[in-house]
Design a protein around this motif. Structure first.
Motif, PDB file in Angstrom:
ATOM      1  N   LEU A 148      82.080  89.592 -29.507  1.00 26.01           N
ATOM      2  CA  LEU A 148      83.536  89.696 -29.612  1.00 26.01           C
ATOM      3  C   LEU A 148      84.083  88.791 -30.707  1.00 26.01           C
ATOM      4  O   LEU A 148      84.955  89.188 -31.490  1.00 26.01           O
ATOM      5  CB  LEU A 148      84.176  89.328 -28.266  1.00 26.01           C
ATOM      6  CG  LEU A 148      85.716  89.292 -28.253  1.00 26.01           C
ATOM      7  CD1 LEU A 148      86.277  90.707 -28.323  1.00 26.01           C
ATOM      8  CD2 LEU A 148      86.232  88.566 -27.013  1.00 26.01           C
ATOM      9  N   LEU A 149      83.560  87.573 -30.784  1.00 24.52           N
ATOM     10  CA  LEU A 149      84.102  86.590 -31.720  1.00 24.52           C
ATOM     11  C   LEU A 149      83.587  86.772 -33.140  1.00 24.52           C
ATOM     12  O   LEU A 149      84.332  86.563 -34.102  1.00 24.52           O
ATOM     13  CB  LEU A 149      83.782  85.181 -31.217  1.00 24.52           C
ATOM     14  CG  LEU A 149      84.459  84.782 -29.903  1.00 24.52           C
ATOM     15  CD1 LEU A 149      83.885  83.469 -29.383  1.00 24.52           C
ATOM     16  CD2 LEU A 149      85.969  84.670 -30.082  1.00 24.52           C
ATOM     17  N   PHE A 150      82.327  87.165 -33.285  1.00 25.27           N
ATOM     18  CA  PHE A 150      81.724  87.181 -34.620  1.00 25.27           C
ATOM     19  C   PHE A 150      81.600  88.578 -35.231  1.00 25.27           C
ATOM     20  O   PHE A 150      81.174  88.703 -36.379  1.00 25.27           O
ATOM     21  CB  PHE A 150      80.342  86.517 -34.570  1.00 25.27           C
ATOM     22  CG  PHE A 150      80.408  85.030 -34.349  1.00 25.27           C
ATOM     23  CD1 PHE A 150      80.651  84.161 -35.399  1.00 25.27           C
ATOM     24  CD2 PHE A 150      80.268  84.498 -33.077  1.00 25.27           C
ATOM     25  CE1 PHE A 150      80.730  82.790 -35.200  1.00 25.27           C
ATOM     26  CE2 PHE A 150      80.340  83.124 -32.860  1.00 25.27           C
ATOM     27  CZ  PHE A 150      80.574  82.272 -33.925  1.00 25.27           C
ATOM     28  N   HIS A 151      81.964  89.616 -34.498  1.00 27.78           N
ATOM     29  CA  HIS A 151      81.854  90.973 -35.043  1.00 27.78           C
ATOM     30  C   HIS A 151      83.208  91.639 -35.193  1.00 27.78           C
ATOM     31  O   HIS A 151      83.324  92.858 -35.080  1.00 27.78           O
ATOM     32  CB  HIS A 151      80.938  91.820 -34.152  1.00 27.78           C
ATOM     33  CG  HIS A 151      79.495  91.436 -34.254  1.00 27.78           C
ATOM     34  ND1 HIS A 151      78.488  92.121 -33.612  1.00 27.78           N
ATOM     35  CD2 HIS A 151      78.881  90.423 -34.918  1.00 27.78           C
ATOM     36  CE1 HIS A 151      77.319  91.557 -33.877  1.00 27.78           C
ATOM     37  NE2 HIS A 151      77.544  90.522 -34.672  1.00 27.78           N
ATOM     38  N   GLY A 195      84.422  95.355 -40.635  1.00 30.17           N
ATOM     39  CA  GLY A 195      85.549  96.267 -40.632  1.00 30.17           C
ATOM     40  C   GLY A 195      86.739  95.784 -39.828  1.00 30.17           C
ATOM     41  O   GLY A 195      87.684  96.536 -39.590  1.00 30.17           O
ATOM     42  N   GLY A 196      86.714  94.509 -39.418  1.00 30.12           N
ATOM     43  CA  GLY A 196      87.815  93.949 -38.648  1.00 30.12           C
ATOM     44  C   GLY A 196      88.710  93.070 -39.497  1.00 30.12           C
ATOM     45  O   GLY A 196      88.578  93.017 -40.724  1.00 30.12           O
ATOM     46  N   HIS A 197      89.624  92.383 -38.852  1.00 30.27           N
ATOM     47  CA  HIS A 197      90.611  91.577 -39.580  1.00 30.27           C
ATOM     48  C   HIS A 197      90.589  90.098 -39.198  1.00 30.27           C
ATOM     49  O   HIS A 197      91.348  89.317 -39.772  1.00 30.27           O
ATOM     50  CB  HIS A 197      92.023  92.121 -39.308  1.00 30.27           C
ATOM     51  CG  HIS A 197      92.192  93.572 -39.634  1.00 30.27           C
ATOM     52  ND1 HIS A 197      92.270  94.044 -40.925  1.00 30.27           N
ATOM     53  CD2 HIS A 197      92.276  94.657 -38.824  1.00 30.27           C
ATOM     54  CE1 HIS A 197      92.402  95.364 -40.902  1.00 30.27           C
ATOM     55  NE2 HIS A 197      92.417  95.759 -39.639  1.00 30.27           N
ATOM     56  N   TYR A 198      89.744  89.705 -38.258  1.00 28.79           N
ATOM     57  CA  TYR A 198      89.844  88.354 -37.718  1.00 28.79           C
ATOM     58  C   TYR A 198      88.479  87.661 -37.767  1.00 28.79           C
ATOM     59  O   TYR A 198      87.533  88.099 -37.109  1.00 28.79           O
ATOM     60  CB  TYR A 198      90.352  88.396 -36.278  1.00 28.79           C
ATOM     61  CG  TYR A 198      91.634  89.186 -36.133  1.00 28.79           C
ATOM     62  CD1 TYR A 198      92.856  88.628 -36.486  1.00 28.79           C
ATOM     63  CD2 TYR A 198      91.612  90.506 -35.667  1.00 28.79           C
ATOM     64  CE1 TYR A 198      94.035  89.361 -36.372  1.00 28.79           C
ATOM     65  CE2 TYR A 198      92.777  91.232 -35.550  1.00 28.79           C
ATOM     66  CZ  TYR A 198      93.991  90.663 -35.901  1.00 28.79           C
ATOM     67  OH  TYR A 198      95.150  91.382 -35.788  1.00 28.79           O
TER      68      TYR A 198
END
Length: 674
Positions: A89-92, A98-101
């Motif tokens: 959840l935190l690192f992918h 393709g994420g923003h965070y």
């Protein structure tokens, strides 16, 4: 005071934020954040039932509004599920996926919310000490609190320790306020904060004996003081009723955090393993008690599961103290930890408080009982626990010590003495407070590894203590920066939290080599028998305490080698060429074990033979070979392998030796006699 108190609390908060900016995800935070997120989103309380949900949900709150890719929940062992999915959840959810965070942003947001318990605790310590003793005592207690390295170290992590400390103190303070002026509002307040305590951490059930003892002291005190006004007099019946109300309200609050639902998981999902299976290793009395509460749905299933987990972990967890590995805990662990991890001024002020009590400058009182009994109870129970992995497990004691030391220091300042003597005490107290502030600031921002000057300071903590006392997986940001500064493109690393937190998540280009945790989940990577440095080994793996014996530690030889660099007081950097036979053998031990589980006996034998050739005479390779040969029907050679393992077992520490002797005896007894 309108400026001093907020300024101190602001400085405390800024110290916490400064520290966490440079600290990677610690051991328990990933699974806390993920399980809190799922508890809020899907009402699933079974992903991390080892802890109640309050802190986890508070930490996950700032993530709810974000568009995050959430890993699909599987049906693995609950700890593996929460840890692995927490990492995902935190690192992918970063740009590369393709994420923003990026992970650092998500972790910082969660920690920011979790730090609220530390701020509340600071306010309560000041208000409680001031109301119980004096404004001077309150200010001194607040200074001690705001510059207490252990509180700063753990105050902003998404873990349960600071929330438990805050809510335990809040409950005791609220109960004292009801005792002073009994009212329905004050009684309900005590019940509410008691419920928050139960929802923070399982160890807060120690509030029960604390409140019972304090109730007895109150009744005795009122019996001794016949002049207590009748509206304020608390009869035994009234006290019993009050304790019942506090308990009832607290349990209702606890149920509220679980949505007033008994089942840990939503419909269609079950705990893995079930509660009935998970309690089997417990003592019959403990198991029957938990099953009774579950049968009648007196407490939520997830909470009861956590109680079982606390007992299981405490029974099985090794420890490391004063350079020695213990297969189980030891009663002297927490007293010694307190002496090492507390600042010298704090210890001096506590000693001076005892002196003030002996001189009757600080007279025995109900207030003194309320701040002395809870930490004594907590410390005594902790000393009987085998869960010896960090000062954070006695963090509530530090809050009460700030109050006690503040009250003692204030008593010294107002004692009826000569002017010259009073000036001496004033200078002494001021000097100790300045020293307390200075030693903490000097340790900044590496508060986790704090040790006082008598033990050599934070850089020497690893010699005496391990786990969250010095190396709790917080150094990966610093390790990554050091590798970039040196231009290192290839290296090896044995990192304490592998495989649940990976160095590669922080851009570290090192090949992973076996750790205890990668070994027990059969996740170790193939490892060469000869390493060309640099090789990085974190303190928790260097002492190898999780193995339960130094004999089983693959990196024991490195403890005699001088490191090139020591990163953030927790990761050793070694340069050179090293032979580490046991580290290279462990992956083959794991492959042999997996082959046996899949009934591939030839493969199990081949892998075990490879492990034994790499590390002949070592316990685990020899036992793996014996197990594989037993499965192959070769009892004679299996017995020989077991015998070689037995010779090595005899060199272990006494408590570990007994455990492994029993293990070996069971294996020998299972061999056919002909």
């Amino acid at each position: 005071m309108l400026i001093v108190v907020p300024a101190l609390i602001l400085i405390f908060w800024l110290q916490m934020l400064h520290a966490i900016r440079g600290e990677s995800l610690t051991w328990d935070e990933g699974d806390h954040i993920f399980s809190g997120y799922e508890s809020l989103k899907t009402h699933d309380f079974g992903l991390n039932p080892e802890h109640p949900p309050m802190v986890k949900m508070i930490g996950a709150l700032p993530l709810l509004s974000l568009e995050l890719r959430v890993p699909a929940v599987g049906h693995r062992f609950f700890k593996e599920e929460a840890y692995m999915d927490g990492r995902e959840l935190l690192f992918h959810n970063g740009p590369a996926d393709g994420g923003h965070y990026d992970a650092n942003t998500l972790i910082f947001r969660a920690r920011l919310f979790a730090s609220v318990f530390s701020l509340i605790a600071a306010v309560l310590v000041f208000l409680g000490t001031t109301e119980m003793f004096s404004l001077t005592a309150g200010l001194i207690a607040l200074v001690l609190f705001c510059f207490e390295p252990n509180l700063i170290a753990h105050g902003a992590f998404v873990t349960t320790d600071m929330a438990a400390s805050c809510t335990i103190f809040a409950t005791i303070y609220a109960f004292w306020r009801w005792v002073k002026v009994p009212s329905a509002a004050r009684l309900l307040t005590a019940g509410l904060v008691g419920g928050f305590a139960l929802a923070a951490k399982h160890s807060t059930i120690l509030l029960a004996p604390m409140l019972l003892l304090l109730a007895a002291v109150v009744l005795y005190d009122q019996r001794r003081k016949d002049h207590t006004p009748s509206p304020l007099r608390i009869t035994p019946a009234r006290m019993i009723t009050a304790l019942a109300v506090i308990t009832g309200v607290a349990v209702i609050v606890l149920w509220a955090f679980y949505g007033f639902r008994f089942s840990a998981r939503p419909a269609g999902l079950a705990l893995t393993p079930s509660l009935a299976d998970y309690i089997k290793p417990l003592a019959p009395r403990e198991a029957h008690g938990i099953l009774f509460l579950a049968h009648w749905h007196l407490l939520p299933e997830s909470y009861l599961y956590g109680l079982a987990d606390v007992r299981r972990v405490a029974n099985d967890m090794p420890s490391f103290l004063l350079g020695r590995v213990y297969a189980h805990g030891t009663w002297m662990y927490f007293p010694i930890v307190f002496l090492i991890k507390s600042t010298l001024p704090m210890l001096a002020l506590l000693a001076l408080t005892l002196f003030a009590i002996a001189r009757r400058w600080l007279r025995p009182s109900l207030e003194l009982a309320f701040v002395l009994i809870p930490p004594v109870v907590y410390m005594l129970v902790s000393m009987g626990s085998h869960l010896n992995i960090g000062a954070r497990h006695i963090l509530p004691v530090y809050l009460f010590c700030c109050v006690i030391a503040g009250a003692g220091a204030a008593a010294l300042l107002r004692a009826q003495q000569t002017r010259k003597s009073r000036e001496r005490w004033t200078l002494t107290v001021m000097a100790l407070l300045i020293f307390h502030v200075a030693t903490t600031l000097h340790a900044s921002p590496n508060y986790i590894s704090y040790a006082n000057e008598a033990w050599g300071g934070p850089t020497q903590t690893y010699r005496y203590l391990s786990d969250s006392n010095t190396d709790w997986a917080q150094q990966l940001i610093a390790v990554s920066a050091e590798l970039r500064a040196r231009g290192v493109q290839h290296c090896y690393i044995a990192y304490f939290a592998t495989p649940f937190i990976l160095p590669s998540d922080y851009g570290i280009p090192c090949d992973l080599i076996p750790t205890f945790d990668s070994h027990i989940v059969n996740a170790s990577k193939p490892t060469p028998s000869i390493f060309e440095g640099p090789i990085l080994i974190s303190a928790g793996d260097l002492n190898g305490f999780e193995f339960g014996s130094s004999v089983l530690n693959p990196y024991e030889s490195f403890r005699l080698i001088k490191s090139t660099e020591f990163i953030q007081n927790g990761v050793f950097w070694f340069e050179g060429t090293f032979t580490v036979p046991l580290a290279s053998a462990l992956p083959h031990v794991e492959l042999s074990t997996l082959a046996l589980e899949h009934h591939d006996i030839p493969q199990a034998v081949a892998e075990a033979q490879q492990a034994e050739q790499l590390a002949p005479g070592e316990v685990e390779p020899e036992l793996a070979l014996g197990d594989a040969l037993t499965a192959a029907g070769n009892a004679t050679e299996a017995r020989a392998a077991y015998t070689r393992a037995g010779e090595k077992i005899e060199t272990m520490e006494p408590d570990a030796r007994q455990t492994w002797r029993r293990n070996l005896a069971d294996k020998l007894a299972a061999l056919p006699t002909h």
